[in-house]
Design a protein around this motif. Structure first.
Motif, mmCIF file in Angstrom:
data_model
loop_
_atom_site.group_PDB
_atom_site.id
_atom_site.type_symbol
_atom_site.label_atom_id
_atom_site.label_comp_id
_atom_site.label_asym_id
_atom_site.label_seq_id
_atom_site.Cartn_x
_atom_site.Cartn_y
_atom_site.Cartn_z
ATOM 1 N N LYS A 171 0.846 -1.196 0.000
ATOM 2 C CA LYS A 171 0.000 0.000 0.000
ATOM 3 C C LYS A 171 0.883 1.249 0.000
ATOM 4 C CE LYS A 171 -3.793 2.129 2.397
ATOM 5 N NZ LYS A 171 -4.666 2.165 3.544
ATOM 6 N N PRO A 172 0.730 2.134 -0.970
ATOM 7 C CA PRO A 172 1.566 3.341 -0.967
ATOM 8 C C PRO A 172 1.089 4.330 0.091
ATOM 9 C CG PRO A 172 0.051 3.383 -2.827
ATOM 10 C CD PRO A 172 -0.185 2.084 -2.113
ATOM 11 N N ILE A 173 1.994 5.243 0.511
ATOM 12 C CA ILE A 173 1.539 6.356 1.339
ATOM 13 C C ILE A 173 1.329 7.550 0.408
ATOM 14 C CG2 ILE A 173 2.734 5.591 3.440
ATOM 15 C CD1 ILE A 173 4.769 7.948 2.746
ATOM 16 N N PHE A 174 0.708 8.607 0.909
ATOM 17 C CA PHE A 174 0.499 9.778 0.073
ATOM 18 C C PHE A 174 1.261 10.971 0.645
ATOM 19 C CE2 PHE A 174 -2.697 6.964 -1.486
ATOM 20 C CZ PHE A 174 -2.842 7.307 -2.826
ATOM 21 N N LYS A 175 2.085 11.589 -0.207
ATOM 22 C CA LYS A 175 2.869 12.755 0.227
ATOM 23 C C LYS A 175 2.351 14.004 -0.465
ATOM 24 C CE LYS A 175 7.484 11.025 1.297
ATOM 25 N NZ LYS A 175 8.911 11.231 0.977
ATOM 26 N N GLU A 176 2.454 15.131 0.262
ATOM 27 C CA GLU A 176 1.933 16.375 -0.299
ATOM 28 C C GLU A 176 2.977 17.077 -1.182
ATOM 29 O OE1 GLU A 176 -1.115 19.324 1.758
ATOM 30 O OE2 GLU A 176 0.970 19.880 2.179
ATOM 31 N N VAL A 177 2.587 17.415 -2.420
ATOM 32 C CA VAL A 177 3.478 18.129 -3.346
ATOM 33 C C VAL A 177 2.645 19.175 -4.096
ATOM 34 C CG1 VAL A 177 5.399 17.715 -4.924
ATOM 35 C CG2 VAL A 177 4.172 15.762 -3.954
ATOM 36 N N GLU A 178 3.306 20.281 -4.493
ATOM 37 C CA GLU A 178 2.579 21.307 -5.238
ATOM 38 C C GLU A 178 2.674 21.056 -6.749
ATOM 39 O OE1 GLU A 178 3.766 25.575 -4.979
ATOM 40 O OE2 GLU A 178 1.659 25.812 -4.385
ATOM 41 N N HIS A 179 1.542 21.124 -7.409
ATOM 42 C CA HIS A 179 1.504 20.886 -8.853
ATOM 43 C C HIS A 179 0.648 21.926 -9.561
ATOM 44 C CE1 HIS A 179 3.702 17.237 -9.947
ATOM 45 N NE2 HIS A 179 3.550 16.883 -8.676
ATOM 46 N N LEU A 180 0.717 21.911 -10.890
ATOM 47 C CA LEU A 180 -0.056 22.862 -11.688
ATOM 48 C C LEU A 180 -1.282 22.195 -12.289
ATOM 49 C CD1 LEU A 180 2.911 24.586 -13.529
ATOM 50 C CD2 LEU A 180 1.567 25.504 -11.617
ATOM 51 N N PHE A 181 -2.351 22.978 -12.328
ATOM 52 C CA PHE A 181 -3.632 22.443 -12.792
ATOM 53 C C PHE A 181 -4.242 23.326 -13.868
ATOM 54 C CE2 PHE A 181 -4.896 19.104 -9.727
ATOM 55 C CZ PHE A 181 -3.793 19.173 -8.886
ATOM 56 N N LEU A 182 -4.912 22.686 -14.787
ATOM 57 C CA LEU A 182 -5.699 23.418 -15.770
ATOM 58 C C LEU A 182 -7.076 23.634 -15.153
ATOM 59 C CD1 LEU A 182 -5.997 24.501 -18.712
ATOM 60 C CD2 LEU A 182 -6.786 22.218 -19.343
ATOM 61 N N ASP A 183 -7.471 24.913 -15.093
ATOM 62 C CA ASP A 183 -8.731 25.233 -14.417
ATOM 63 C C ASP A 183 -9.918 25.077 -15.372
ATOM 64 O OD1 ASP A 183 -10.641 26.046 -12.738
ATOM 65 O OD2 ASP A 183 -9.733 27.990 -12.242
ATOM 66 N N LEU A 184 -10.398 23.856 -15.449
ATOM 67 C CA LEU A 184 -11.471 23.563 -16.411
ATOM 68 C C LEU A 184 -12.762 24.329 -16.134
ATOM 69 C CD1 LEU A 184 -10.944 19.702 -16.746
ATOM 70 C CD2 LEU A 184 -10.455 21.410 -18.484
ATOM 71 N N LYS A 185 -12.947 24.690 -14.862
ATOM 72 C CA LYS A 185 -14.171 25.406 -14.485
ATOM 73 C C LYS A 185 -14.357 26.689 -15.293
ATOM 74 C CE LYS A 185 -16.223 24.077 -10.347
ATOM 75 N NZ LYS A 185 -16.704 23.056 -11.263
ATOM 76 N N LYS A 186 -13.225 27.366 -15.529
ATOM 77 C CA LYS A 186 -13.310 28.657 -16.214
ATOM 78 C C LYS A 186 -13.737 28.542 -17.679
ATOM 79 C CE LYS A 186 -10.307 31.362 -13.258
ATOM 80 N NZ LYS A 186 -8.900 31.084 -12.923
#
Ligand SMILES: [Zn+2]
Ligand SMILES: [Zn+2]
Length: 543
Positions: A171-186
Motif C-alpha cells: 500500500k503506498p503512502i500519500f505525500k503532499e506536493v505542489e503541482h499545476l492544474f488546468l482550471d477547467l471550471k473557467k
C-alpha cells in the motif's frame, strides 16, 4: 491519433484509430479534397520512463527504437500518414511551452497541493499507472490510477479504494506536493455550449462528453514528478514535466507544422489549424473520448487561436475470440518488427499475412457503434468468401477474358441491353451511397455496399456467360465485357480506401492510373488497352 510509444499496436489499436483515419484520409484524397493526415508517437509519461528504467536504457533510446517499430508497422499496413511524428520533437517542446504560457496569461493555470502516492518500499513517487485499486465509480477491481478501463472515468490515484503499488503490491503512502492544474471550471460554459452544438457527433461520443459536463468539471493536474518529458517553464516547477495528456494532443499541431517544414510548404499548417473553413477530425478508441472532447478542447478554447475538433470519432472496443485483448495474457493479434520485418503474431505463432486482408476484415467488423469481435474462423471465411472469391475472382476472370478473347483491349459496345444498363445504374447508385456513408463515418456499411455490388457483378457475369456469347452473339459478349470492365474499375476505386494495395494492383492490371472518386462511374473503357494480368489474391490459409 497519438500512439502510445510503449504499446506496440495490436488489432484493437489499429481498428480504433489508425485504420479508420486512413480510410477517411484516402477517401478525401480521391475526392480531391485538401487533406493532411498526421499522427505520431506519444512518448512522454511514466510508462515510458518506467519501461526504459527496466531495460536499463535512457527513455530517449527506448523511444528512438519504438518509434521506428511503430512507423514500420503503419507503413506495412498502408496507413498513409502525411506526417508521422513524435511528441518528443523540438517543435512539440516549444509549442507546448508556448501554449502553456498563453494559458497562464489567460489565468487558466492554478497551483494546488496534492497528495501523491509514494512507495516507501520502492522509495519513489509512483506514476498514476503504477497504482491500481478499486474504481470508486464502478467497483472494477483493477482500475489504474489515471483511468478506469472498465467505465472510462478518469481518476486520480488517491480516489482508488485499496490502492496498491504495482511494483511490490504494498500500500503506498500519500505525500503532499505542489503541482499545476488546468482550471477547467473557467471554460466549462463555453465547452458545454460547444459540445451541445456538435449534434453531428456520434451518440456514444456526445453522451460521454455530456456526462462529464453534467458531473461538473474539476481542475485537472498537468504536471508530473518525472524527468522524461517537456520541462515546465515556470519558476518553482523546473524539476517537473508536463503530464503527457497535455503535450500529446498538442502533437497534432506540431506534426502538421513539421509536415509543412519538411515539404517546403511554409506556413501551410496554419490553413488547417486556424482557417475557419478547415475541419479537424480525430479518430480514437473510446477510452480516449474524454481527452478529445473535454481536455484538449478546453486547452484550445482557453487560448482561442486554433480550430476545435469538428469531429471526434470514438470507436468502441474490439475483442478477440470473445475476450478482451490483452498483451500480458498474450490474447489477441499483435504486430511487431523482427529482423527489420513486420510480423503478425497470434499466440506463439508468427504468420505471414497480406496487410489488405487485415484491413479488410477490420473494416468489415469495425466497432463503430458497439463493441465487436475478431474471430479467426470468421476472418478466414470473410476474406476468402467476400474478398478473394467475390471481388478477386471477378476482377481476374474479367481481365483474363479481355486478354485472351479481345487481345487485351476492352471491347467497344454498340448496344447495351437492360441487364447491362442495370449494372451501370447500380454502379452510380452505390457510388452515391458509399460517398454518403463514408462522409457519415459509416465505413462498415460503405464496405458492405461495395461488396454487394461485387456480388451483383458476379451474378451478372455468370448469367450472361460471355464464354458462350462469344460464339453465339459477339455484340452482346462485347457489351458484357465492357460493362464488366467498368464494374471492376469502379469496385477497385471504391475499395481503394479499404484495401489500397489490392486496389492499386487491380487498377494497374487494368492499366488505369487515375484513382479519383469521380471516375467510379465514368464508363470510359471502350477500346482501352489493359496491362499484365495475374491473380489478385492468394487465399488465406488456416491461421
Ligand atoms: Zn470504473
Ligand atoms: Zn512498491
Amino acid at each position: 491519433m497519438m500512439a502510445e510509444v510503449n504499446n506496440i499496436p495490436h488489432i484493437g489499436n489499429i481498428v480504433g484509430s489508425h485504420l479508420p483515419a486512413d480510410i477517411f484520409a484516402r477517401f478525401l484524397r480521391i475526392m480531391e479534397e485538401e487533406v493532411v493526415f498526421v499522427g505520431g508517437t506519444d512518448e512522454h509519461g511514466s510508462p515510458t520512463e518506467v519501461a526504459a528504467f527496466k531495460e536499463g536504457l535512457e527513455p530517449k533510446e527506448l523511444c528512438d527504437r519504438l518509434f521506428k517499430v511503430h512507423k514500420k508497422i503503419y507503413d506495412w499496413l498502408g496507413i498513409s500518414y502525411d506526417n508521422f511524428s513524435r511528441t518528443s520533437t523540438k517543435i512539440n517542446h516549444e509549442l507546448t511551452k508556448e501554449i502553456f504560457l498563453k494559458l497562464i496569461k489567460k489565468k487558466l493555470i492554478v497551483k494546488k497541493k496534492i497528495l501523491l502516492p509514494y512507495c516507501e518500499n520502492d522509495k519513489r513517487f509512483l506514476p498514476d499507472r503504477w497504482v491500481e485499486g478499486i474504481c470508486p465509480y464502478c467497483n472494477y477491481e483493477s482500475a489504474r490510477g489515471d483511468q478506469c478501463e472498465a467505465c472510462t472515468k478518469l481518476l486520480e490515484p488517491s480516489q482508488l479504494i485499496e490502492p496498491r503499488c504495482v511494483i511490490c503490491n504494498r500500500k503506498p503512502i500519500f505525500k503532499e506536493v505542489e503541482h499545476l492544474f488546468l482550471d477547467l471550471k473557467k471554460v466549462e460554459k463555453k465547452l458545454k455550449k460547444w459540445i451541445e452544438k456538435n449534434k453531428h457527433w456520434k451518440k456514444n461520443v456526445r453522451s460521454i462528453a455530456l456526462s462529464w459536463i453534467k458531473e461538473g468539471l474539476k481542475e485537472r493536474c498537468i504536471t508530473r514528478d518525472l524527468k522524461w518529458g517537456i520541462k515546465v517553464p515556470l519558476k518553482g516547477f523546473e524539476d517537473k514535466v508536463f503530464y503527457c495528456w497535455f503535450d500529446a494532443p498538442i502533437g497534432y499541431i506540431s506534426s502538421t507544422i513539421e509536415w509543412s517544414i519538411k515539404n517546403g510548404k511554409g506556413d501551410e499548417w496554419i490553413k488547417f489549424w486556424k482557417n475557419k473553413d478547415s475541419k479537424i477530425f480525430h479518430f480514437l478508441g473510446k477510452d480516449n473520448i474524454p481527452f478529445h472532447t473535454i481536455l484538449w478542447p478546453a486547452i484550445l478554447i482557453g487560448i482561442g487561436e486554433y480550430n476545435l475538433p469538428y469531429q471526434v470519432v470514438g470507436m468502441e472496443f474490439l475483442n478477440y475470440e470473445g475476450r478482451k485483448i490483452s498483451k500480458s495474457k498474450n490474447w489477441g493479434i499483435f504486430l511487431d518488427v523482427e529482423n527489420e520485418e513486420v510480423v503478425v503474431k497470434i499466440g506463439e505463432k508468427n504468420i505471414k499475412l497480406n496487410p489488405d486482408f487485415l484491413r479488410f476484415y477490420l473494416s468489415y467488423i469495425m466497432p463503430e457503434t458497439k463493441d465487436s469481435n475478431f474471430s479467426l474462423e470468421d476472418f478466414k471465411n470473410r476474406v476468402n468468401g467476400e474478398l478473394v472469391d467475390n471481388f478477386g475472382n471477378l476482377a481476374y476472370r474479367v481481365l483474363t477474358f479481355i486478354k485472351t478473347r479481345f487481345d487485351s483491349r476492352v471491347p467497344i459496345s454498340k448496344e447495351l441491353n437492360k441487364k447491362d444498363e442495370k449494372v451501370l445504374k447500380e454502379i452510380k447508385k452505390v457510388k452515391e451511397n458509399v460517398k454518403k456513408k463514408i462522409l457519415n463515418l459509416n465505413f462498415k456499411d460503405a464496405l458492405k455496399n461495395i461488396l454487394q455490388l461485387s456480388d451483383y457483378g458476379n451474378k451478372y457475369f455468370q448469367e450472361k456467360s460471355p464464354w458462350k456469347e462469344f460464339s453465339k452473339d459477339l455484340e452482346s459478349c462485347k457489351a458484357t465485357l465492357f460493362v464488366s470492365a467498368c464494374l471492376v474499375k469502379a469496385l477497385a476505386i471504391l475499395l481503394y480506401p479499404f484495401i489500397p494495395f489490392s486496389s492499386e494492383k487491380v487498377l494497374n492490371q487494368l492499366n488505369y492510373k487515375e484513382i479519383k472518386f469521380e471516375n467510379v462511374d465514368k464508363f470510359d473503357l471502350g477500346n482501352h488497352l489493359i496491362g499484365e494480368i495475374e491473380p489478385i489474391f492468394k487465399k488465406l490459409e488456416a491461421v
